[in-house]
Structure formats: C-alpha cells, structure tokens
Design an enzyme around this catalytic site. Sequence first.
Site, PDB file in Angstrom:
ATOM      1  N   SER A   1      -3.023   6.940   4.174  1.00 19.05           N
ATOM      2  CA  SER A   1      -1.691   6.370   3.944  1.00 19.05           C
ATOM      3  C   SER A   1      -0.684   6.781   5.008  1.00 19.05           C
ATOM      4  O   SER A   1      -0.742   7.896   5.532  1.00 19.05           O
ATOM      5  CB  SER A   1      -1.154   6.838   2.589  1.00 19.05           C
TER       6      SER A   1
ATOM      7  N   HIS B   1       0.827   6.759  -5.243  1.00 17.37           N
ATOM      8  CA  HIS B   1      -0.522   7.273  -5.458  1.00 17.37           C
ATOM      9  C   HIS B   1      -0.543   8.405  -6.491  1.00 17.37           C
ATOM     10  O   HIS B   1      -1.503   8.543  -7.230  1.00 17.37           O
ATOM     11  CB  HIS B   1      -1.141   7.733  -4.131  1.00 17.37           C
TER      12      HIS B   1
END
Lengths: 468, 468, 468, 468
Positions: free
Chosen positions: B300, B398
């Site tokens: 990410s 997340h």
Amino acid sequence: MYPCTSIAEHNSMEEILKKTVVTLPTYEMRDKSPPPPESNSLEFMLFYKSLEKEQRLEFLEKLSHDFGVDHRWASDLAAKLLDTQGRDVATILQVEDRLRYSLTPRYRQLLTHISKVQGGVKFLVDLRADLIEFASSKISDSPHMRDLNSTLKSLLSEWFSVGLLRLERITWQSPCEILQKISQYEAVHPVRNWTDIKRRVGPYRRCYAFTHASMPGEPLVVLHVALTEDIANNIQGIVREFATLDADEDVNKINAAIFYSISSTQAGLQGVELGNYLIKRVVRELQSEFPHMAQFSSLSPIPGFSSWLQGALGQHKKEGRATELLSEQEWREVEDVTGTAPGAPALEALRRLIGTSEWIHSDRLIHSLEPALMRLCAWYLYGEKRRGYALNPVANFHLQNGATMWRLNWQADTSPRGIANSCGIMVNYRYFLQETSTNSAAYMQNKFIKASEQVLGLVSQFQKSSKL
Amino acid sequence: MYPCTSIAEHNSMEEILKKTVVTLPTYEMRDKSPPPPESNSLEFMLFYKSLEKEQRLEFLEKLSHDFGVDHRWASDLAAKLLDTQGRDVATILQVEDRLRYSLTPRYRQLLTHISKVQGGVKFLVDLRADLIEFASSKISDSPHMRDLNSTLKSLLSEWFSVGLLRLERITWQSPCEILQKISQYEAVHPVRNWTDIKRRVGPYRRCYAFTHASMPGEPLVVLHVALTEDIANNIQGIVREFATLDADEDVNKINAAIFYSISSTQAGLQGVELGNYLIKRVVRELQSEFPHMAQFSSLSPIPGFSSWLQGALGQHKKEGRATELLSEQEWREVEDVTGTAPGAPALEALRRLIGTSEWIHSDRLIHSLEPALMRLCAWYLYGEKRRGYALNPVANFHLQNGATMWRLNWQADTSPRGIANSCGIMVNYRYFLQETSTNSAAYMQNKFIKASEQVLGLVSQFQKSSKL
Amino acid sequence: MYPCTSIAEHNSMEEILKKTVVTLPTYEMRDKSPPPPESNSLEFMLFYKSLEKEQRLEFLEKLSHDFGVDHRWASDLAAKLLDTQGRDVATILQVEDRLRYSLTPRYRQLLTHISKVQGGVKFLVDLRADLIEFASSKISDSPHMRDLNSTLKSLLSEWFSVGLLRLERITWQSPCEILQKISQYEAVHPVRNWTDIKRRVGPYRRCYAFTHASMPGEPLVVLHVALTEDIANNIQGIVREFATLDADEDVNKINAAIFYSISSTQAGLQGVELGNYLIKRVVRELQSEFPHMAQFSSLSPIPGFSSWLQGALGQHKKEGRATELLSEQEWREVEDVTGTAPGAPALEALRRLIGTSEWIHSDRLIHSLEPALMRLCAWYLYGEKRRGYALNPVANFHLQNGATMWRLNWQADTSPRGIANSCGIMVNYRYFLQETSTNSAAYMQNKFIKASEQVLGLVSQFQKSSKL
Amino acid sequence: MYPCTSIAEHNSMEEILKKTVVTLPTYEMRDKSPPPPESNSLEFMLFYKSLEKEQRLEFLEKLSHDFGVDHRWASDLAAKLLDTQGRDVATILQVEDRLRYSLTPRYRQLLTHISKVQGGVKFLVDLRADLIEFASSKISDSPHMRDLNSTLKSLLSEWFSVGLLRLERITWQSPCEILQKISQYEAVHPVRNWTDIKRRVGPYRRCYAFTHASMPGEPLVVLHVALTEDIANNIQGIVREFATLDADEDVNKINAAIFYSISSTQAGLQGVELGNYLIKRVVRELQSEFPHMAQFSSLSPIPGFSSWLQGALGQHKKEGRATELLSEQEWREVEDVTGTAPGAPALEALRRLIGTSEWIHSDRLIHSLEPALMRLCAWYLYGEKRRGYALNPVANFHLQNGATMWRLNWQADTSPRGIANSCGIMVNYRYFLQETSTNSAAYMQNKFIKASEQVLGLVSQFQKSSKL
C-alpha cells in the site's frame, strides 16, 4: 457441521439465538461496529434449516419475542422527544434519529447480515414463506410474529426493488434448467410436455421473467404473452394451437398482446410488488419491438366463480328464493332439459349440472345457460367484495394495476379445469396505457372499479333480475 | 423536454417539489397506495440534472427542509407511546410501529420510487456525491441536509448490499468498455497505455470488480492483485514488469497474493462498505483457485507521509527543536551531504531535500536517511490519529478490515509520485485470515492497532529518539 | 522438447521429414489406414517453428521436392487411362479415380493431419505466409515450391470457405483483445488511441470481421463502415469526427454505407477470397438493419498514385516532353507560384512540390493543380494496367467484386499520409447491388472496367491533353 | 418461388442443371473466374428440396452422369503426360497439374459454391444422406453415383475436419433446444423424460458434442460418459440411477470414465470420422479435469448378437448338428427347464426362449445359460468377420479407434431392449491410451483384434466346444 442429534434440542435454541443475534450497537457506535463474522449468519441458517416445522415455529417465536425492539429504550427516547419540542431544529432532528434507531428490532441486523452471505437472500425468502404459512394457518398470529414478518417484508422490498431486477426473455435457447422451472411453476394453464413449453416460447408467443442477482437462474415471476390479431377470447387457441410452431412471425398479424398467464414463484415474496412491474416492463418491451401495437389485455381465469355460484344457489334454496337467480324463461329451459319440476327441484338440478360439468356436452344447455351465467359471473367479479376490494384475487390484481374489466368471454376455457372453476368463462382485463395510473389510484384509494359497457350491462341485468 | 431557460427558475423549484414529493399515505393506507406514476420520478431526475451546482444546493436544501419528517405527528405518537406503557404488548408494538412510520421523512418515498426507474439508482448515487461534496466543502452543513444524506446512505446500503453484488474477474477478454473504465479509475498506480492495462490483467495478475444489477457495465470497486513467490516489497516489480506478459503461470511460483491497488469508483457510495467485502470475496476466490496459498497482503501507498513530515520539520524548526527528529550521527550525514551548518540550516536543507525528491539520486543519502525516515513513517502510520483512529486513510481502511500493519518497505515506490508522497516508502498490511475479525473488532471498538515486530520496533525507536 | 542446438541440424531435417511425411497408402487401402499419431504433426510443427528463416526455406524445398507426387505412378496410370478408352464407363471412372489419387502429393496428407491438431490451421496459415514471402522475394521460385503453395492454398480455401466463417460485429463491448488486434491491423487509416478505436465502433459506424472456428478470437478480415447521409467524399470527416461519439443514431440521417477501410490480417490467406464475401455479407446485414438503405460505396485510398506520377514526370523530362502533362495555362500557374522558367525547370519544380507535400498549404496551388492531378489520377486508376487488369491493387479488388469506379474526390484525405500517397485524392467504388455480378464477370473475363461519367470524363480529358 | 406443379417436370431438370452446373473454366482462367451468383446455388437447392424421393434419384443420376469429368480432356492430358516423360521437371509438374484439374468433375464446383450460401453445408449433408440411402437400398448403384458420393464425401471431410469442430460440454444450463435434440438423437439407451436427460448431464455424468460453425446449435456426434469408481459392468446403474441427481461430485470416487453411448446424428456424414476424434478429445478433457484418472472404457451394446444366435441355432438344426453349441450338461439344463426332449426339440425350445426374453425371469436359466451365451457372444464379437473386420459394427468402431475388447458382462442390460438385442450381455472396449495407435494400425492394416484374457478365454472355450 452440527451433530444432527443435538442441534434441534430445546436449550440450544436459546444458545444459538443469544450467540447469533448480537446486541444493537449504541447509537454512537452504530457506524463503528464491524459486522459480526459471517460464521454467525451461516450458523443461524444451518440451524434453522435443520429444524422441523414445529420447531421452526417455536424458534421464530423466540426470535421475534426476545430479540425485538428494546421498549424501555424507545419510550425513554419518546419522552426525550417530547422534552425537545420547542428547542432548536437540530436537536429535534437528532432526537428523532435516535428514536428511529431505538425502534429497530435487534433481529433486523441479523437479517441484514444474512442477506450478505451466499444463499442468504434465498434463505430469508424461504424463511418468510414459513412465517406466512404459520400466520395463514393461524397456528401463530402473535403481534411479535407480525412484527418480524413486516420487518422482513420491508427488507425484501428493498432488495427486490425493481431497479435491481433483470428482465429476461425466455426462449427455446434459454438454459434447460430455467425452462423446466417455468414449466413447473406454470399453475394457470399447466404445461404437459416439451412440445407444450416449446409452444409457449415459440413464434407468436413471448415469455418473460424477472430474475434477481441474489438468486441466479431462478425466475421470480413469469409472464406468458400471446401475440394475436385481435384480443383473444379463448385460451385453447393459445395453449393448444401448434400449427404455427415452426412458422416465422408475420408482423402484420400482430396487433394485440394477450397476457394469458402470470405466476409468482416465491411464496416468501408475497406482498412484494413484482407482477405489476413485470407487466409494465413487458409492455414497454413489446412497444419497442412492435411500435404499432396498441392493444394490451389479459385473458384471465376466474377462480372461485363456480364455488361462489354453488354457494349462492344453496343460499337461495335455503331461503326459499329458488326462482330468483334466473328468469322464468331460463328456468323453463332448465326444467325442460333436466326433466325436473319448477322451483327447488330445478334449482337442485341446476346445481348438480354445474357441479358435474356435464352441461358442456349439451349445445342446448350451453346456449340457454349463457345469459344467466354471464350476468352472474359479471356480478361475482364486479360486485362481490372483501374489505371493499374485489373478492376475486385475479380481478383484484389487475384492477390494482389499473386495468379495466373489459370483456367476459363465454366458452373461453373448455378444459375440465376451466369448466369446473368458472363454467368455462374467462375475462379480459384490458390495459389502456393512458389510464392505468388513474384507474389504479381510483381503485386503491376509492375502491372504484373501471369496467366496460359489456361488463356494466351484464351487472345491471343481474341487478334487475336478481335480488341477491 | 424542458425549456432550459425556465426550469431552473426559482418558483419552479417549489412547484416541482410539491408535485413530485407526494405526501406520505396515512398509516392505515400505507400498503394501499399505488406508487405515483413513473413520470414523477423522471421529472424530478430531469429537473435536477438540468440545474447548476449552486441551484442543486438550493434545491436539496428545500427538499431536505420542507419534505422531511412531520415533527408534530412524530411527537404526538411519542406521547401516545408513553401513554401505552404498561398496556398489553400488542398495543405497544402497534404504537411503536406507527411511531416508526411517522419518523419516515417524506422524501424517502420519492427516493425509493426513483430507484425503480431506469437509471434511477445511478442518479441517486450521483445525487449523493453532490451531497457529500456540499458537506465537505462546508457550503452547507445543515442538520436537514445531514438527515437527507443519512437517509440516502441507508437506502444505498440496502441496495448495494453484498448479496446483490456480482464479483467479476476482469481479463483481456472482458469488454473493452470495462477495461477502459478500469484504466481510468486506477488512481493508485496510473495506467499509461494498452500494454499497461494488459499487464494488469495478464499472467500472475488478477483484477476483480464488484458490479451491480442496477448499473450494468460499471465496476463499483476494483481490486488489483499480483500473484508472487514472496510478499512483494516493491511496486515497480509489479506494474512495470513485462517479462511474463505472455508466459503461462507456473502454479509453483505462486505463494502470495498482493493487493496492490484498490479503487472505489463512485463518490456517492462513500461509507457504503464495498472494498472490505471485495477483499474478502477475492481471498475466497483465490483460495479456491490456489488451495495452497497462505499469504495475503496489501502493498500500500502512504499518501500524506511527506506532507506530514514537512509539517513536523517546520514545527520543530519553529519551536527551536531542530535537532530532535534525527540522531546526532544522522544530522552529521545531512550536514555533510548538504554542506550546511548544524541546527536550523541542516533542518532546512533536509526539508528542501525531501521537498525536491533529489535525494533519491544519491546512494549515500538513500542509505543515511533510511533509518530516520523509516521510523518517522512508522510513527506516522501507527501513532498519528484522528478521533482515535489511524490518521492515514489507507491504514485506517486495512485496519478496519482486520489486517495487521506488517512491514514498512524502503525504496518500495521509486516513481516520482512515490517519492513525492511518501519518500518512496510503502507498507504491507497483511491479512492473517484467522485473525481479521478479532483485529477488526479490537480496532473499531477499542482503537487498538495490530502491528508486527518490525513496525513496533520502528515505533519504539522513534519514541526513544524523538520528542514529537 | 527438442534441444535447440541440434534440431536445426542438417541431417535431422531429412530424418524429421522421413518420419513425419508418411507414405501415401495404396489406392485400395486409402480408407483403411488410420491417421498417423498426432505426435507426428506436433513434431513437424515444433521442428519447423524452431528453424531460422533460411533453414525454413531449405526445409520446405526438401519437403516439396522429395515428398510430392510419385511421377512414375502417375504416368503408369495415365498410360492405363489411355488403354481404357473405349472400355465401359465404370472402368474409365475407376482408372480416372486412381489417376486422380496418384496425383496427390505425399505431403498433402501431412498438411491435412496438421490441420486437425490444436493450432494446426494457424500453423499452416503462417507456413504459407513464409512460402509467399520466399516466392515474392524471388529467393525461391522452383516449380515444386509453387506446387506446394498451390496445394496448401487449395486446402486453405476449403477450410476458410465462407460457410465456415462467422460474421462478428465488433463493438465497444467486444473483448479488449479483439479491439486491440483490430487497432493494430488497421493499416489504411491508423488508429492512434482508445478514443480513435472507440469512435470506429461507436454510433454511425460499424465494424465487422470474419472469424473462424480454428482460430478463435482472431479476426481474419475487418471491414469498417460509416453510416452517412450522402456518399462521403472525405475521410477526415469519418475518422476524426468525434462530435457524435455519445450520440444516439438518428436512423433518418442514415442513407449510405461507406466502406472506408478493409484489412486482411493473415498474409498466409493471400488469394483465399475473404474480403469480397465480407463486403457481401455486411451489405446483407446492413440491409436488414436499415431496409431503406440504397447507397453502398467505398471511400478508398489510391496507394501508388504519387510515385506513379513522379515516375511519369521523370520520364517526360528525360524524353524532353516536359510540357505535355499539363495545359499551357496550368504550367503558367506552376511557373508563377514556383518562380521557375517554363519547361524542364517548371516540371522539376512540380516534381519537388509533389514530393514535399508543401503545395497543400497554398490555396492557389490547391486550386490550380486540381484539374491536372484529377485527370492524371483518373488515368492512373482506369488506364494503367498489369496483365490487363487495373494496376492499382485497391481498384483491382473492388472491380473484381463488381463495383463501379464512381467518383474521384479532391482534398479527400489531407493527412500527411494521404497527401504523400495520392496528392490527397480518394475514390469511391460504388456497389450497385443489381450489377455487381455482371460487372465482376465483365472485368475478370474481359478486363472491362465499369466507370461513371465523372471518371470517364476525366480519363478522356487526360487522353486529349496528354500523350503519355 | 417456383410454381410447385412445374418444377419437378422432366424437362426442367435438365434446364436447371444446365443453368446451375456451370462449365469448368479453362485451366488458365481457373483463378480468374468470378463465382457464379449465389442465386444459382439457391435455385439448385430450392429445386432439389421440392422434389419427391424418386425424382431426386433421377435428378442426381443426371447430375452425376452428365456433369462429371470430361473424359476426352482427361485422356488428352494423360497422353500429354506420357509425352513429357524425360522432359524437365517443371514441365512434368505443369502437365500433372493440368491433368489433375481436368479430372475434377464439373459438379464439384457447384457443390463448393453451395457450401458457401446460408444453410448450404447442411443441404449437402442431407443430399449425401439421400445418396447413401439410394446406394444402400440398391435402387441405384451406378459408378457415376458412386463418384458423386465420393466427391461429396471428400468435400465434407475437409469441411468437417477436426480443427473446425467445436467441443461443447452439454449441461442442464445448455439451451433447451440442444438438450431436446440430444434426447431425440440418443438411440442407444432412449431418453424418456426431463428427469432422464437431467440425469445424463448431472453429477457423475458428462455429455459432450461436436458442433460445427456451418450448422449452429446442431450437435453432430454426442458422447455420454459416466464417472465411476470402477469400470462399470451394468448399464441400468448408469441410466436409471437417480440417487445422486442433486449430489455434489466426490472427486475421490471418480476413477473411471465410461463411454456408455455415442450417437452420430447426421446420416450424410457417414464415413467422415467424427466419433473417433470426439472420444480422443473427451479423454483429453477428462484428463485435464481429473489428472489422476487412469481408466477409460466403453460400456457398449452388442446389436445383432441375438439374431446372429438365432441364425446359428437354425443353421445347426438344419444341418442336424443340434447338440453342438452347448455342452451336454448345458443341454440337460435346458431340457429340464423347458421340459423338452434332447436334440432338435431342446434346441427349438432354446430358440424360443431366446426369442421371447422369458428366460430372464428364471434365476435357474439365467444361471445355466450364462457360460454358453457368454462364449457364443465372445465368438460373435471376436470371430465373426466381414471382409476380415469385425462383423459387429460397434466392435468395429472401437477396434478402429484402437480400443481393446476387454470384458463381456453378463446381465449388463436387463431392459427388454437389451435382452432382445444381446441376451442382456454388454461389452467393455477399453482404451489403454498408450496403445491405441498401435492397436488401431494393427487392426486396420492387419485385421488383428486386441482382446483381454477374459475374452480370449471365452473364445477358446467356444472353439473347443463348438464346431460352428
């Protein structure tokens, strides 16, 4: 996953419920709480499916009773709302929102979570079918169960909203699975074999269904249409006519669309409007395929007419008004044909005749009974009511949709079933597209039935001749 | 259909609203009222689309203010509910249901009807995007507008419930239309040309999207996955590696699934959980394709790290704590490389370095800045909060899903964009499937962040060395 | 499978051939012999693909030379046929059949077997592309190689027979793979980007391709069509016009179908009629979509005109006939604009002008060169021949199909490519559907070119003014 | 289009033929001649379809006789070929090519053109079915007709080459049209209803078909497969077993693939290898689905065994060798059960028994007849020949494919049909994949039958006991 012996045991019901129907988060945390794990929903589903009918009833009663609205919380907030009257609007809106949230039954969340797992929506549709069955068989009609049913219905209404449905045209090229299902679901004019179903998806016919993303391959509501030159007055010409099975359609012979069968397939979607929307979508579809088409009509059965008539005859006999329903001339014909004496004996003979369907083999009876049965049937459809709406469910459906009660057709369904149900009479509910929304509103709000001159004429004959 | 000059005029707004937002039926008639004609919804949609931005704001304010809950009715029923306390449960349930009904904003019905017409759901998604824009730009933040937004969001949540979404795997065989859209929507690692997108749907890659029955051909949320031997620590190896473009996949080289990009495409679905569910579905999909696969992780970006760092440096300078963030040794390196004096000048030089991305061309700087930037970044991700949750939005996403903050990767995105955003650092959020639901709950309810030893080690180094 | 170093070695060629090109069964056993194992064909394919270009040539020469017809056998049977003259017809037919069988090259069987394995047909198409390349580059033009080529061509003609082709309409919904290929194959008016290709499959455009069961996803021949009000005289209006990209088609504005690009994609299918049949199928398709459509025409490039013109000018100069091609008036204009002296200098200036495409920026030149270039171009298309047929390959294609050389269009392709190839001129070959088969026969058998009055007029002007 | 009265008239046949079967172009013009207009082919097709059976025969005889090879031309070129012997190879190749061309029957071109029009290939398949019918019924067996048949067969072989066929797996999701056809075509074990066919495409079953681009939706050859634990020895367990209809397949229970029915659907494709290739493709398909699968076998009927046995018994009786076929012990059993005297009466009783299928209801007879019928059947399959190949057509098919005659199964098909055809015996032809190509060659070239020990044992018992 569960040892079958134990899952249905009494005390496990409570355990399962406690475990799977989690507490509602506080108002502040309502967007902060992660959904419970999927296994929760799966456990609930598996457990429920393993139960016998009576156990299901017990289980749902517990669920609806013990996991509904927190009444204390709701009433506290109601009190608070009263306190805020006169305060600033922001405060009022806030309290209203809290109050609304507090009125959410705790099980509502579970239902929502179940809808998200594979097969969950179908599970809920079937669960609601159970609820409806329990309610209709009067086994259970508690207010809590009604609340559960209505909560579930409103969720299903959202999920089966028309924007989420897919219109599919069913043809001979469609998957066999779907065609077999459509054959099975067709309750109005049963499908006997491959040729029958091939006919109903072949030339001069259309078959449409709504399907839904959550239940792939499963038609929810099915509409059969015949494309004809004129508005059909006879069903055998539609379902038993195989001459054109391999013909090409001649667009010049297509002036009317006849909805000759509409079937809902999911008991659990009762009360969720689908048929109405399907008819509207199909009309649009047909208009775009046949821009010149201007006539849309059903050709509908009249379930219940024969038994209503039997009841009416019985009532008249009991009340000694044996001669009222038919004219003198008509009674004379019955007496002649049946060789009975006037009055009660003739009436009894007439009841027997209608009961046995034998009269259909006598041209004379067919001819002489027509005026009487037609006007009685017109009355049954137009005049007999339940809570102010048409008693006949098919009539009620089409009138809600805004159709006009347009034409009664004598000798329209001469199958044994047709004779037995409605003395062979069928009715066209016609859809005049400009009028349906006003008709629908007039019917639903003011219980006004829009009918053609033919129907109104028959009704007025009935009123003159009979004193029902 | 409307003359453009007049439709947006002031008084027509009220007319349109009065006409299209029909009154709520009484409680008794709530199931008896036919839906208003479709043309109502179409008129509303057409009118709204014809408006300019500011007019839309005005229009929505009117709608939310004048066509919401009937407060009087609600408070009357709240009073009634208080009266029924102690009465039988059937009565209480009845009043609760009436109260719940009275708390329905009048415009809710309109929204439901709009959802049923062609293109209606998409219209509402876009309308909500407007609402969100108005709210975020603080142009309008009235409680009524918030109510409208929240009503619409809850409806959209029902319609975009996971059970109604379709998972589609996107390949080079998918319709060009959908691939072009996916190229456009990919904001994380922009797609430059046909080869780029072909790569992302080719061997050792997977691309999945959720689509919805009401918006066919429109991917709602898109997830890009790389299938790798180990958990990837570098994005260029994924999006700029074309060696395997025509290779066959070797299943023995596939041990890990790396989620390297996830994009939502509909601003109006903000707050409607989709990405979370997409990741879960894709994990299931991959597990069934590669039963032996055991490693699932994101790779990410860390948007905002560089600007946060600039801010922090500026703050330190202002507060005369210029030397705190780096160790003495580290400052000496910076002074050496930049030829600056210790203290403020070195700090200023460091800010400039980071601002210009030039340091990336100096191996020495790359080497000497690594420890400091890594521990600063770990702190930024782990320690910086907003209302108690991770400040960084990707981290927050997340962590909500239950992932672990697993590994920071130095030199992981050396594209200009990567350097500019996060000094080239990327982070893996790892999904340990057994833990995600407990992690998720711990984070959302207790704001607890699950992190690996590497991350915690860096954080503790930061805490020792810095006094932020 | 093969160690790369050894497979291409000299002696292995003979071994592979001996192994894979099995002997023809005897006439009696011709239906009794099981096909050789598939591995034979696969070995041949793999070996061939591993070869370099020159090795392939050597390999094919061996194949064609050593594994062709058994001449001795054929001549024996020819002798036998002569002997049977006068015998009964059954005997004659029998000997003829044996003779026909004996004339089958041994490699023909191998080719047939290859066609049956996965990827075999595509392999043969590519192998034939090699054969054609060898032949055209004159590297090899042996009679045996010609025989091999013609045997393969006749097999491909059977397999790519029109009845076995599938017409596909390509849209923006088609798989990305096929749209990318179509973009690459488009040689006539190159596709620059996604928007370009989206335009060519969008409203007022059609794109059709033939595909074949043996090569799925591979368009064999692609036809681009524009739907216009009148027969288009300009290509930029077709490929660079994006105004209608999201418009709905207005059927009332569609009177003509313009075939503005046709591309064959498989070099190995040269001589196998596909384009011709594709145009015919598309005409049928369009007629059924637009029953009123009556105008069908190409808008075609004229590759080779500029270089032919350069050659002609050079020739004239060399022969001292500098002034012949243009009229006195026209030369004067050239002299004026270019500031050159009459005769050779002016001619040289004209050559240079045409060579550099600069004249296109001068309105005066555009105007003054038009008559001369138009009549020269008409002559080039109509009068220049190769073996009696039109020299220009595009003209030859459409004339073979039975089209009429209908209209030359000045300033029809002002792209650099268009100016460089044909001074910006394009031509419509018009398809009058009633005439195509007679036109085609007249052209192919008698080399007669059907042309419009415009074209014939220009040709006759040319003949009057020039003495080429 | 044609007045029906006149088209079949005598003289119009010749006119139609003259018009539609155009002359072969000269060798030089063979690539220069445009195809005749499509209307030619359509006219021929329409005319032919309008003819009655006998007219078709007459028509085809004319076609084959008057429009075949130009014998004079062929013999001239044969003479020329002899003249060129010793000349350079280019000349020889040239003359060979001309000779080959001259041996093309004139009607061949017409057939090719017909194949290109819509429905043309299917027309030719059906036309060849007529040819085969005429030939087999000995109505017409002229050498010209044989030539026409063989020309058409070789064209069909090209068009139906395996590379051009599409393997389709048929499931319950396949279009109803194709499933209905497959039900109708299934001749081996007839399909009775929807459940029957659903079973045959359900779990533990596979159904595959080849289809062809020119005949969409039409399965050409259909293979039914059962997936079993062991090689099945009984057909009822396959086609009448519904227990697993809704089960999920347990891959651990799948060790063998049983081909229990293969049907060709197009009479006109006789002799065009399809079934063989279908089995091979399906084996590949199954191997990729079930990599561990190692057993492939048919479970095949033995049509003709019962009638062969009847014939054999009759022959023995006539020849006074009544006692030879069974052992003494076996005869005694028959005499006992039937209550007949030894010799001719017992043999007659046995014939009657077998003729009536009644013995199947006697456990004693089932038991006592088993050894005799099994060895007689083994002999019938293995020893009875036609032109050296197995007389039984099913055996011949599988042996050509390279299968091994593996196991005879007693009581394998106890349906009335199975008893009547083959005394209930079925046979497994087993496919050992490593051996099929050598087996096939050994059978086709040397007429060698590969059989298992069981079969060879039975055959040798037969040889010992019988003197057939």
